[in-house]
Design an enzyme around this catalytic site. Structure first.
Site, short mmCIF file in Angstrom:
data_model
loop_
_atom_site.label_atom_id
_atom_site.label_comp_id
_atom_site.label_asym_id
_atom_site.label_seq_id
_atom_site.Cartn_x
_atom_site.Cartn_y
_atom_site.Cartn_z
N CYS A 1 -106.82 33.59 51.67
CA CYS A 1 -107.06 32.31 52.36
C CYS A 1 -108.05 31.39 51.66
O CYS A 1 -107.67 30.33 51.19
CB CYS A 1 -107.55 32.61 53.78
SG CYS A 1 -106.35 33.51 54.75
N1 LIG Z 1 -104.15 37.69 55.58
C1 LIG Z 1 -104.88 36.97 56.38
O1 LIG Z 1 -105.96 37.37 56.76
C2 LIG Z 1 -104.42 35.62 56.90
C3 LIG Z 1 -105.16 35.01 57.91
C4 LIG Z 1 -104.74 33.79 58.42
C5 LIG Z 1 -103.61 33.18 57.90
N2 LIG Z 1 -102.92 33.76 56.88
C6 LIG Z 1 -101.73 33.07 56.42
O2 LIG Z 1 -100.58 33.72 56.94
C7 LIG Z 1 -99.51 33.68 56.01
C8 LIG Z 1 -99.02 35.09 55.71
O3 LIG Z 1 -100.07 35.82 55.10
P1 LIG Z 1 -100.15 37.39 55.05
O4 LIG Z 1 -101.54 37.71 54.67
O5 LIG Z 1 -99.58 37.99 56.29
O6 LIG Z 1 -99.16 37.66 53.82
P2 LIG Z 1 -98.56 39.10 53.39
O7 LIG Z 1 -98.25 38.95 51.95
O8 LIG Z 1 -99.43 40.20 53.87
O9 LIG Z 1 -97.21 39.19 54.21
C9 LIG Z 1 -96.13 38.35 54.00
C10 LIG Z 1 -94.87 39.15 54.21
O10 LIG Z 1 -93.78 38.25 54.12
C11 LIG Z 1 -92.73 38.91 53.41
N3 LIG Z 1 -91.86 37.86 52.92
C12 LIG Z 1 -91.99 37.08 51.82
N4 LIG Z 1 -90.96 36.23 51.73
C13 LIG Z 1 -90.16 36.47 52.79
C14 LIG Z 1 -88.94 35.91 53.25
N5 LIG Z 1 -88.35 34.91 52.59
N6 LIG Z 1 -88.42 36.41 54.37
C15 LIG Z 1 -89.00 37.42 55.04
N7 LIG Z 1 -90.16 37.97 54.66
C16 LIG Z 1 -90.73 37.51 53.56
C17 LIG Z 1 -93.43 39.72 52.37
O11 LIG Z 1 -92.63 40.78 51.91
C18 LIG Z 1 -94.65 40.23 53.16
O12 LIG Z 1 -94.38 41.45 53.80
C19 LIG Z 1 -100.04 32.93 54.80
O13 LIG Z 1 -99.74 31.57 54.93
C20 LIG Z 1 -101.53 33.10 54.93
O14 LIG Z 1 -102.25 32.04 54.30
C21 LIG Z 1 -103.29 34.99 56.39
#
Ligand SMILES: NC(=O)c1ccc[n+]([C@@H]2O[C@H](COP(=O)([O-])OP(=O)(O)OC[C@H]3O[C@@H](n4cnc5c(N)ncnc54)[C@H](O)[C@@H]3O)[C@@H](O)[C@H]2O)c1
Length: 433
Positions: free
Chosen positions: A271
């Site tokens: 983030c």
């Molecule tokens: N990790 C955090 O603490 C956090 C906190 C707040 C917001 N976010 C935001 O949330 C969003 C997701 O982050 P995250 O940390 O969960 O990411 P992550 O990488 O942990 O998870 C994303 C998942 O999406 C899957 N994926 C990718 N492309 C895909 C598709 N086309 N169809 C289906 N699945 C698909 C991946 O395989 C993965 O399992 C981002 O925008 C991030 O900025 C993350």
């Protein structure tokens, strides 16, 4: 259409589709199954889907037991997008990284939206949770959804509700973190309220999806800028022989108007190093610059270099150089007590030290080897924390202060320590960086 969907959501007969089963999607899945919804999880990563279906967890902070309970309560994971016709709600939790020019890479959002289009039908709600620039939902999702015969606000509903997950934080849960929500139309907001209101204690409704998108960015920019500020002041404090942690902790006793932020070896995680630049990019569209974001970015990105310089100075003070010295890195994850390596400054530190000829090893309770990332491909095996490993190193670099580390053992058996987290008491052989 709207009333029927709201009723299904309120009665918990609605099926919740979660697309992207990562750090954001999984806790949300657990929350929905916990309160009685059937959840269909979609991910493109077959190995993740297999692991989840076998009742294994893929994230340290979520136990296998929780996944197993979710499976019993109706959770199902699949890579088959066509199953989405079964879902009443489609919540998108996919990555929003930067490309190599540090510009927003919306390809995951766009590709996922395109991938769900054939399975959209009347009476569904689509919610984007990924962090992104203001305008994404309106400019990217809305026209795509309306390129079908569906009409947003009439027979399908679209909202943006940013995730505020803080991995490793035990004080708050998905349920207790207030959730910001913006809809494309008042009807969308109404359906969004039914989708999230049953799962989250407090909803913060805002007037548009744009406001919700910018709210999330403000939260992360606020952190990035304040961390940049303390990182800069840390360098000054070192020069003036002042303990910056003592200063921050003293300032934090002020009961109003001050929030403590702590310095470190650089920014990490999915983030804070990334999200602010989504706004920087979008600001250019209206001819403006985001100078605070850029300055904080510059200071924070330079922190690993500052740490490496401190490592060099520390070794120099005992007649050694980085080249040829055995340097043991403690902690790989970007912050303590989690298993997330994304953008971790430890990787930057390892690469910089290897480049200068250091003989590098590492210890992290969450990693035996270093998984390949987009930027780094480091082939090292983790060592065990014991007096021999510590005493055989020329220098210990504390990069991530996991609570699992035995700090007494570390100070007792190390000849020279560089501490980037303010975890250890200053002494002749403990240098703050
Ligand atoms: N990790 C955090 O603490 C956090 C906190 C707040 C917001 N976010 C935001 O949330 C969003 C997701 O982050 P995250 O940390 O969960 O990411 P992550 O990488 O942990 O998870 C994303 C998942 O999406 C899957 N994926 C990718 N492309 C895909 C598709 N086309 N169809 C289906 N699945 C698909 C991946 O395989 C993965 O399992 C981002 O925008 C991030 O900025 C993350």
């Amino acid at each position: 259409m709207k009333e029927k969907l709201i009723e299904r959501l309120n009665k918990k007969t609605a099926v919740i589709g979660i697309i992207g089963l990562g750090y954001v999607g999984l806790p949300l899945m657990i929350r929905y199954t916990e309160i009685g919804y059937k959840v269909l999880g979609i991910d493109i990563d077959q190995s993740k889907v297999n692991a989840l279906m076998q009742g294994n967890s893929i994230i340290k902070n979520i136990s296998a037991e929780k996944i197993q309970t979710a499976l019993v309560h109706g959770f199902e994971a699949t890579t088959d997008f066509s199953r989405l016709v079964e879902a009443d709600a489609l919540i998108l939790c996919i990555p929003t990284p930067l490309n190599k020019y540090r510009e927003p890479d919306l390809s995951y959002v766009v590709d996922t939206t395109d991938a769900i289009l054939p399975y959209l039908r009347k009476g569904q709600i689509v919610s984007l949770e990924s962090t992104t620039y203001p305008g994404t939902t309106e400019e990217e999702l809305l026209p795509r959804i309306e390129s079908t015969d569906l009409k947003v606000g009439e027979n399908i509903f679209l909202v943006y509700s940013p995730e505020r997950e803080d991995p490793g934080n035990t004080l708050f849960t998905t349920r207790t973190i207030p959730k910001v929500l913006g809809g494309i139309t008042p009807a969308c907001l109404e359906v969004g309220r039914a989708l999230y209101g049953n799962a989250i204690d407090q909803l913060v409704e805002v007037s548009s999806t744009k406001v919700a998108e910018m709210t999330k960015l403000l939260e992360n920019i606020h952190r990035a800028v304040n961390i940049g500020l303390v990182n800069e002041l840390k360098i000054l404090a070192h020069k003036m022989d002042i303990d910056i942690y003592e200063v921050i902790n003293a300032a934090a006793t002020k009961p109003f108007g001050f929030t403590p932020y702590y310095p470190g070896p650089g920014l990490g995680g999915h983030c804070i190093p990334i999200d602010p630049f989504y706004l920087t990019w979008k600001a250019k569209e209206v001819g403006l610059r985001t100078r605070f974001i850029e300055l904080a970015g510059e200071i924070n990105t330079n922190m690993p270099k500052y740490v490496v310089q401190k490592v060099g100075d520390a070794l120099n003070s005992v007649g050694k150089s980085i080249k040829g010295s055995k340097i043991l890195i403690l902690g790989l994850a970007y912050k303590k007590n989690i298993d997330d390596l994304r953008e971790s400054p430890s990787l930057e530190l390892i690469d910089e030290l290897i480049e200068r000829g250091g003989n590098i090893s590492f210890i992290d309770p969450f990693f035996k080897t270093i998984p390949r990332t987009r930027k780094h491909n480091i082939k090292l095996r983790g060592e065990k924390l014991n007096p021999q490993t510590l005493s055989s190193a020329d220098l210990i670099l504390l990069a991530t202060d996991h609570d699992d580390f035995d700090y007494q053992m570390i100070t007792d058996h190390s000849s020279l320590i560089v501490d980037t987290r303010g975890r250890l008491k200053s002494s002749k052989n403990v240098i703050k960086a």
